[in-house]
Motif scaffolding. Structure first.
Motif, PDB file in Angstrom:
ATOM      1  N   ALA A 225       0.825  -1.210   0.000  1.00 41.56           N
ATOM      2  CA  ALA A 225       0.000   0.000   0.000  1.00 41.56           C
ATOM      3  C   ALA A 225       0.858   1.258   0.000  1.00 41.56           C
ATOM      4  CB  ALA A 225      -0.932  -0.002   1.210  1.00 41.56           C
ATOM      5  N   SER A 226       1.969   1.241   0.722  1.00 38.93           N
ATOM      6  CA  SER A 226       2.858   2.406   0.793  1.00 38.93           C
ATOM      7  C   SER A 226       3.476   2.721  -0.563  1.00 38.93           C
ATOM      8  CB  SER A 226       3.972   2.155   1.818  1.00 38.93           C
ATOM      9  OG  SER A 226       3.438   2.047   3.118  1.00 38.93           O
ATOM     10  N   ALA A 227       3.538   1.735  -1.428  1.00 34.00           N
ATOM     11  CA  ALA A 227       4.096   1.925  -2.768  1.00 34.00           C
ATOM     12  C   ALA A 227       2.996   2.129  -3.805  1.00 34.00           C
ATOM     13  CB  ALA A 227       4.945   0.718  -3.152  1.00 34.00           C
ATOM     14  N   GLY A 228       1.753   2.309  -3.346  1.00 32.97           N
ATOM     15  CA  GLY A 228       0.652   2.509  -4.277  1.00 32.97           C
ATOM     16  C   GLY A 228       0.218   1.239  -4.967  1.00 32.97           C
ATOM     17  N   LYS A 229       0.423   0.114  -4.278  1.00 29.41           N
ATOM     18  CA  LYS A 229       0.068  -1.185  -4.843  1.00 29.41           C
ATOM     19  C   LYS A 229      -0.844  -1.913  -3.869  1.00 29.41           C
ATOM     20  CE  LYS A 229       4.747  -1.553  -6.829  1.00 29.41           C
ATOM     21  NZ  LYS A 229       5.942  -2.411  -7.011  1.00 29.41           N
ATOM     22  N   GLY A 230      -1.411  -3.002  -4.319  1.00 30.40           N
ATOM     23  CA  GLY A 230      -2.229  -3.829  -3.455  1.00 30.40           C
ATOM     24  C   GLY A 230      -1.782  -5.271  -3.530  1.00 30.40           C
ATOM     25  N   ILE A 231      -2.185  -6.065  -2.558  1.00 30.58           N
ATOM     26  CA  ILE A 231      -1.906  -7.502  -2.603  1.00 30.58           C
ATOM     27  C   ILE A 231      -3.073  -8.243  -1.970  1.00 30.58           C
ATOM     28  CG2 ILE A 231      -0.581  -7.464  -0.430  1.00 30.58           C
ATOM     29  CD1 ILE A 231       1.115  -9.783  -1.653  1.00 30.58           C
ATOM     30  N   ASP A 232      -3.510  -9.295  -2.611  1.00 30.22           N
ATOM     31  CA  ASP A 232      -4.605 -10.128  -2.121  1.00 30.22           C
ATOM     32  C   ASP A 232      -4.130 -10.860  -0.858  1.00 30.22           C
ATOM     33  OD1 ASP A 232      -6.578 -12.014  -1.655  1.00 30.22           O
ATOM     34  OD2 ASP A 232      -6.809 -12.556  -3.770  1.00 30.22           O
ATOM     35  N   PRO A 233      -4.837 -10.734   0.259  1.00 30.22           N
ATOM     36  CA  PRO A 233      -4.450 -11.461   1.479  1.00 30.22           C
ATOM     37  C   PRO A 233      -4.310 -12.963   1.244  1.00 30.22           C
ATOM     38  CG  PRO A 233      -6.116  -9.828   1.989  1.00 30.22           C
ATOM     39  CD  PRO A 233      -6.004  -9.857   0.487  1.00 30.22           C
ATOM     40  N   LEU A 234      -5.088 -13.509   0.318  1.00 29.17           N
ATOM     41  CA  LEU A 234      -4.980 -14.937   0.011  1.00 29.17           C
ATOM     42  C   LEU A 234      -3.618 -15.272  -0.571  1.00 29.17           C
ATOM     43  CD1 LEU A 234      -8.490 -15.702  -1.559  1.00 29.17           C
ATOM     44  CD2 LEU A 234      -7.657 -16.335   0.725  1.00 29.17           C
ATOM     45  N   ALA A 235      -3.014 -14.296  -1.272  1.00 29.60           N
ATOM     46  CA  ALA A 235      -1.691 -14.509  -1.862  1.00 29.60           C
ATOM     47  C   ALA A 235      -0.636 -14.628  -0.765  1.00 29.60           C
ATOM     48  CB  ALA A 235      -1.347 -13.355  -2.803  1.00 29.60           C
ATOM     49  N   VAL A 236      -0.746 -13.783   0.252  1.00 38.85           N
ATOM     50  CA  VAL A 236       0.192 -13.845   1.381  1.00 38.85           C
ATOM     51  C   VAL A 236       0.011 -15.168   2.124  1.00 38.85           C
ATOM     52  CG1 VAL A 236       0.983 -12.738   3.503  1.00 38.85           C
ATOM     53  CG2 VAL A 236       0.141 -11.337   1.603  1.00 38.85           C
ATOM     54  N   GLY A 237      -1.224 -15.542   2.371  1.00 37.86           N
ATOM     55  CA  GLY A 237      -1.503 -16.794   3.053  1.00 37.86           C
ATOM     56  C   GLY A 237      -0.996 -18.000   2.282  1.00 37.86           C
ATOM     57  N   TYR A 238      -1.078 -17.929   0.953  1.00 37.85           N
ATOM     58  CA  TYR A 238      -0.625 -19.041   0.117  1.00 37.85           C
ATOM     59  C   TYR A 238       0.874 -19.269   0.265  1.00 37.85           C
ATOM     60  CZ  TYR A 238       0.891 -21.596  -4.019  1.00 37.85           C
ATOM     61  OH  TYR A 238       1.507 -22.500  -4.853  1.00 37.85           O
ATOM     62  N   VAL A 239       1.667 -18.200   0.090  1.00 38.93           N
ATOM     63  CA  VAL A 239       3.121 -18.364   0.122  1.00 38.93           C
ATOM     64  C   VAL A 239       3.593 -18.686   1.540  1.00 38.93           C
ATOM     65  CG1 VAL A 239       3.695 -15.901   0.479  1.00 38.93           C
ATOM     66  CG2 VAL A 239       5.314 -17.407  -0.677  1.00 38.93           C
ATOM     67  N   TYR A 240       2.913 -18.162   2.548  1.00 39.68           N
ATOM     68  CA  TYR A 240       3.268 -18.473   3.931  1.00 39.68           C
ATOM     69  C   TYR A 240       3.047 -19.967   4.207  1.00 39.68           C
ATOM     70  CZ  TYR A 240       3.468 -18.124   9.040  1.00 39.68           C
ATOM     71  OH  TYR A 240       3.808 -18.292  10.360  1.00 39.68           O
ATOM     72  N   GLY A 241       1.909 -20.483   3.787  1.00 34.76           N
ATOM     73  CA  GLY A 241       1.621 -21.893   4.003  1.00 34.76           C
ATOM     74  C   GLY A 241       2.502 -22.806   3.174  1.00 34.76           C
ATOM     75  N   LEU A 242       2.776 -22.397   1.935  1.00 31.58           N
ATOM     76  CA  LEU A 242       3.597 -23.218   1.039  1.00 31.58           C
ATOM     77  C   LEU A 242       4.970 -23.464   1.632  1.00 31.58           C
ATOM     78  CD1 LEU A 242       3.862 -24.538  -1.815  1.00 31.58           C
ATOM     79  CD2 LEU A 242       4.757 -22.325  -2.604  1.00 31.58           C
ATOM     80  N   PHE A 243       5.581 -22.405   2.183  1.00 32.88           N
ATOM     81  CA  PHE A 243       6.941 -22.508   2.713  1.00 32.88           C
ATOM     82  C   PHE A 243       6.987 -22.583   4.236  1.00 32.88           C
ATOM     83  CE2 PHE A 243       7.698 -20.520  -1.497  1.00 32.88           C
ATOM     84  CZ  PHE A 243       8.512 -21.523  -2.024  1.00 32.88           C
ATOM     85  N   GLU A 244       5.858 -22.903   4.840  1.00 33.58           N
ATOM     86  CA  GLU A 244       5.777 -23.226   6.267  1.00 33.58           C
ATOM     87  C   GLU A 244       6.385 -22.144   7.160  1.00 33.58           C
ATOM     88  OE1 GLU A 244       7.455 -27.113   6.754  1.00 33.58           O
ATOM     89  OE2 GLU A 244       6.296 -27.940   5.090  1.00 33.58           O
ATOM     90  N   GLY A 245       6.214 -20.892   6.761  1.00 34.28           N
ATOM     91  CA  GLY A 245       6.653 -19.788   7.594  1.00 34.28           C
ATOM     92  C   GLY A 245       8.144 -19.504   7.574  1.00 34.28           C
ATOM     93  N   ILE A 246       8.891 -20.170   6.678  1.00 34.86           N
ATOM     94  CA  ILE A 246      10.344 -19.957   6.628  1.00 34.86           C
ATOM     95  C   ILE A 246      10.637 -18.616   5.943  1.00 34.86           C
ATOM     96  CG2 ILE A 246      12.556 -20.839   5.808  1.00 34.86           C
ATOM     97  CD1 ILE A 246      11.247 -22.445   8.069  1.00 34.86           C
ATOM     98  N   THR A 247      11.254 -17.711   6.682  1.00 31.92           N
ATOM     99  CA  THR A 247      11.405 -16.324   6.275  1.00 31.92           C
ATOM    100  C   THR A 247      12.050 -16.143   4.915  1.00 31.92           C
ATOM    101  OG1 THR A 247      11.641 -15.759   8.616  1.00 31.92           O
ATOM    102  CG2 THR A 247      12.307 -14.078   7.011  1.00 31.92           C
ATOM    103  N   VAL A 248      13.182 -16.788   4.676  1.00 29.05           N
ATOM    104  CA  VAL A 248      13.936 -16.521   3.453  1.00 29.05           C
ATOM    105  C   VAL A 248      13.135 -16.862   2.203  1.00 29.05           C
ATOM    106  CG1 VAL A 248      15.130 -18.771   3.341  1.00 29.05           C
ATOM    107  CG2 VAL A 248      16.210 -16.737   2.374  1.00 29.05           C
ATOM    108  N   HIS A 249      12.357 -17.930   2.235  1.00 28.07           N
ATOM    109  CA  HIS A 249      11.577 -18.331   1.066  1.00 28.07           C
ATOM    110  C   HIS A 249      10.392 -17.381   0.836  1.00 28.07           C
ATOM    111  CE1 HIS A 249      14.075 -21.784   0.946  1.00 28.07           C
ATOM    112  NE2 HIS A 249      13.458 -22.480   1.883  1.00 28.07           N
ATOM    113  N   ILE A 250       9.701 -17.038   1.919  1.00 27.34           N
ATOM    114  CA  ILE A 250       8.556 -16.128   1.790  1.00 27.34           C
ATOM    115  C   ILE A 250       9.018 -14.772   1.266  1.00 27.34           C
ATOM    116  CG2 ILE A 250       6.694 -14.972   3.030  1.00 27.34           C
ATOM    117  CD1 ILE A 250       6.847 -17.266   5.096  1.00 27.34           C
TER     118      ILE A 250
END
Length: 367
Positions: A225-250
């Protein structure tokens, strides 16, 4: 120029550091109180970033030297000591003639490593593995030198679990004893595995768990949002779940997704799925190279555990038969090697693939 908020380096400053405020405050407090720290957590979860961020604060960075070494590539005490000597020289000594003189007078076991460059009118220090003939003596000398430098030193040894694989007898025990006896120097032991020898060391334990999905969601939506963009919350949830919360991959996936999202538009779930697939595919060469270093029996067990997801009773006749493994004893031997290489993890009697990236890649490319 717009800065990508999903920083990929281990030095994260300002508003881009999030989700570790409590742990950072505790680490800073330990350093100020001259306490040793044992920092545990899954590999790639952000231990290095936490250490660097703590030292970006004036109350720590201005009053302490940070001597940080990563030792996953080392295979002996000699190599570990060499890394410590090189980094200590770089951080503490380099450019200071008085400390150079003190360093050369103290580090007698290194032999003819000190010289003088007439063209640059500066002292030189050239040290290699062959220079460290008596590693324990050299380490004692280094700690003695650090005891008398102008500021306190904090030595961060990352991937410390590697020491348990060194061939030298009692390597882990001896290095813990030397760290415990150090004067004016404290240690941050960063490790992904617990060690009984470390329990004998007087130190504060800090455990890093995955940053919560809620915190990732908050940071990601705000950063876009600070950059004038948006992101679907489902997209964040997807990548978080895919990589099991591992910071570097997310962070890697969201970094790429942020860069690909134009101002005034939104990053969708499909966009993040595409970025994730590209990242997984790009990691293939590194993972294939890693697999090339394990035996056939280890690969067979690795594939079996990956297929199971969470494998139990891996030496049972049912498991051995189901995956056409050689024998229970062969499985036991293979598991030992895979655990040492940190390709699999064990929690009680349950075995899993350590890195979710490896598991995802194996399922998509190999199995």
């Amino acid at each position: 120029m717009q800065v990508n908020p999903f920083v990929l380096s281990n030095k994260i400053s300002g508003n881009y550091f999030f989700g570790r405020e409590e742990e950072c405050e505790k680490l800073v407090c330990c350093i100020k109180n001259k306490e040793n720290v044992i920092l545990t957590g899954h590999r790639r979860i952000g231990k290095t970033g936490l250490i660097n961020h703590a030292f970006s604060t004036p109350e720590v960075g201005d009053t302490h030297y940070l001597i940080s070494v990563e030792i996953l590539h080392t295979s002996s005490i000699r190599e570990l000591v060499l890394e410590l000597v090189r980094e200590s020289f770089k951080v503490v000594v380099s450019g200071n003639r008085q400390l150079m003189s003190m360093f050369s007078a103290t580090m007698k076991s290194l032999g003819p490593c000190f010289g003088y460059d007439a063209q640059k009118d500066a002292p030189t220090f050239t040290v290699g593995l062959g220079s460290v003939e008596a590693p324990w003596v050299t380490m004692d000398e280094l700690l003695r030198f650090l005891a008398f430098v102008p500021k306190s030193s904090v030595v961060a040894i990352e991937e410390f679990q590697q020491v348990s694989r060194y061939p030298e007898k009692d390597a882990l025990k001896l290095i813990v004893e030397k760290m415990s006896a150090a004067v004016n120097t404290r240690f941050i032991i960063s490790t992904s595995q617990a060690h009984k020898e470390l329990a004998k060391m007087e130190a504060v334990s800090i455990e890093l768990n995955p940053i919560s999905l809620e915190r990732y969601m908050e940071f990601s939506t705000s950063a876009f949002a600070s950059a004038g963009k948006g992101i679907d919350p489902l997209a964040v949830g997807y990548v978080y779940g895919l990589f099991e919360g591992i910071t570097v991959h997310i962070h890697r996936v969201l970094h790429d997704a942020f860069a690909a999202t134009a101002r005034g538009t939104s990053c969708t779930l499909d966009d993040v799925k595409e970025a994730s697939a590209a990242y997984i595919h790009a990691s293939g060469y590194r993972l294939r190279e890693m697999l090339g270093g394990v035996s056939v029996q280890q690969k067979e067990l690795l594939y079996a555990i990956c297929s199971e997801g969470n494998a139990t009773n891996i030496t049972s006749s049912a498991f051995v038969k189901r995956y056409s493994l050689k024998s229970a004893s062969a499985v036991q031997s293979a598991a030992k090697g895979l655990l040492a290489a940190e390709m699999i993890s064990r929690d009680g009697g349950e075995y899993t693939i350590s890195d979710p990236m490896l598991r995802i890649w194996l399922l998509s490319e190999i199995l």
